[in-house]
Design an enzyme around this catalytic site. Sequence first.
Site, mmCIF file in Angstrom:
data_model
loop_
_atom_site.group_PDB
_atom_site.id
_atom_site.type_symbol
_atom_site.label_atom_id
_atom_site.label_comp_id
_atom_site.label_asym_id
_atom_site.label_seq_id
_atom_site.Cartn_x
_atom_site.Cartn_y
_atom_site.Cartn_z
ATOM 1 N N ASP A 1 37.123 79.734 -27.684
ATOM 2 C CA ASP A 1 36.250 78.677 -27.169
ATOM 3 C C ASP A 1 36.982 77.334 -27.106
ATOM 4 O OD1 ASP A 1 33.418 77.946 -26.545
ATOM 5 O OD2 ASP A 1 33.640 76.679 -28.315
ATOM 6 N N GLU B 1 39.458 79.874 -23.210
ATOM 7 C CA GLU B 1 38.564 79.133 -22.335
ATOM 8 C C GLU B 1 39.154 77.754 -22.132
ATOM 9 O OE1 GLU B 1 34.101 77.293 -21.997
ATOM 10 O OE2 GLU B 1 35.334 77.037 -23.759
HETATM 11 C C1 NOJ Z 1 31.986 76.562 -24.484
HETATM 12 C C2 NOJ Z 1 30.921 77.600 -24.667
HETATM 13 O O1 NOJ Z 1 31.021 78.538 -23.631
HETATM 14 C C3 NOJ Z 1 29.601 76.858 -24.658
HETATM 15 O O2 NOJ Z 1 28.507 77.735 -24.588
HETATM 16 C C4 NOJ Z 1 29.550 75.988 -25.886
HETATM 17 O O3 NOJ Z 1 28.375 75.223 -25.863
HETATM 18 C C5 NOJ Z 1 30.756 75.046 -25.953
HETATM 19 N N1 NOJ Z 1 31.983 75.711 -25.649
HETATM 20 C C6 NOJ Z 1 30.876 74.442 -27.330
HETATM 21 O O4 NOJ Z 1 31.290 75.400 -28.252
#
Ligand code: NOJ
Length: 534
Positions: free
Chosen positions: A198, A250
Amino acid sequence: MVYQVYPRSFADADGDGVGDLRGITSRLDYLRDLGVDGVWIGPCFTSPQVDHGYDVADYRAIDPLFGTLAEMDELIAAAHARGIRVTLDLVPNHTSDQHPWFRAAVAAGRGSPERARYHFRDGRGRHGELPPGNWRAVFGGSSWTRVAEPDGAPGQWYYHLFAAEQPDLNWAQPAVLAEFEDILRFWLDRGIDGFRIDVADALIKDPAFPDTPDGSAVIPKGEDSPVHALYRALRRVLDAYPGDRMAVIETGAEPEAVALFLRPDEMPLAFNFAFVRAGFSAAEFRKAIDATLAANAIPRAQSTWVTDNHDTPRSVTRYGRVGRIAGAYVPGELSIAGDAPVDEAAGRRRARAVALLLLAMPGAAYLYQGQELGLPNVDDLPEAALQDPIWERSGHTNRGRDGCRVPLPWSGGTPPFGFSAAESTWLPMPPAWAPLTVAAQAADPESMLSLYRTALRLRREHPALGRGTLSWVEDAPTDILALDLVTATETVCLVANFGATPVELPPGEVLLTSLPLHDGRLSAEAVAWVEMRS
Ligand code: NOJ
């Protein structure tokens, strides 16, 4: 092909209206029959659920809402028995404010080693009553929140990129890396095949937290950023395990920056949001494909392809919106969903076409649960039902992401459609979803589910699909994209008709079309896979 499971909304086995691990295990045959190679399970660790699990209080335990560690072990074994790999969601940028480290940091006070694991600063103003800087949080409001000191007096401020309940870790501290290396090993030892990481590119902030003209955060990602040493260390942990363990990061960074994270000693895969951002037009998809292939050619990494996830309005709705598509959330870029009227039939037709584009592209395809059912976004959830922290933090101006997180309809004619034994589910399910259930679609050869099942079977049978070398057929007319996918043994030509009139297909065996042919020609807003005769 990796299928994203959003645990709250996949299947509920214990009847509390929220999905859980046993629910996932009970539906693994569905995923095997769909033809997925792996699953990415969203965060299911101990968490106050402020950001639905992206606020972790214990990285080595399963939240009771979702089950137990033993049930996770059962899930892993049951998935592996079906040839499905399991990847988990690692959230290293921030913890929950209920994590023992953060509680200890607040309790230990100014200047303590406990505070050094986060970003604590004194406030500005005569009494430290103003935030230490002007950076804005992604979910709205300031990135700084003030704590009370152990003696009760107003005290220091801590930094959070997202909600106040998600304090950012200070990755310049070696203890933080050591802790995450250990967390990785904890799950790898249990047989996990890898991780989705993440907000992966944001671990290192400029420690001076300098004010910026627009309040955006300063997050060094270049070649000389210490963030790359962190990923080299995490890669060494993965490589120490047998059996091809992986990670996908990500990131919403520019392609050149992403390429650095994909160097051979860093991460194997990065999300690529080019298809999420692309409107339904030949020009936009051409641009998205070219940009992806050009960027990933640099480190010779595999590309990833994705149109939908738990942060983005569902593509049926995006493509059905009259006018320019709006509302995609990608990291660092949060926009309010467009409010133009939606033509759902058009959206579904276009989503069928994009499904065949997605599954043909060379690399890893990610599919978000419900995408294979053509679920629309639920844009009319009652305000009282909204749970995404974006809704509160935006002062009720942005409804957030709940509309793409509504539970999956499995069977039956009324909510909760076999998702749960509970009458009410954590987000209400639209009664109009009766024709969209798995059971209804499995029985219909023309359904979106049948299209995905056939496409995924063909993708396994034809190496050119998903694993070919892509080259453009350059003389295609405007509104048409034509490309060849080539391997040593076969060529599959993909023709995408974004226009309003049917077009001729090249001679060859038509493997699949997203809509029935129209007098032998490819329908408007449709895609075909044609195996070329050699
Ligand atoms: C990206 C995640 O996909 C999202 O759902 C989340 O709110 C944020 N990162 C913070 O962790």
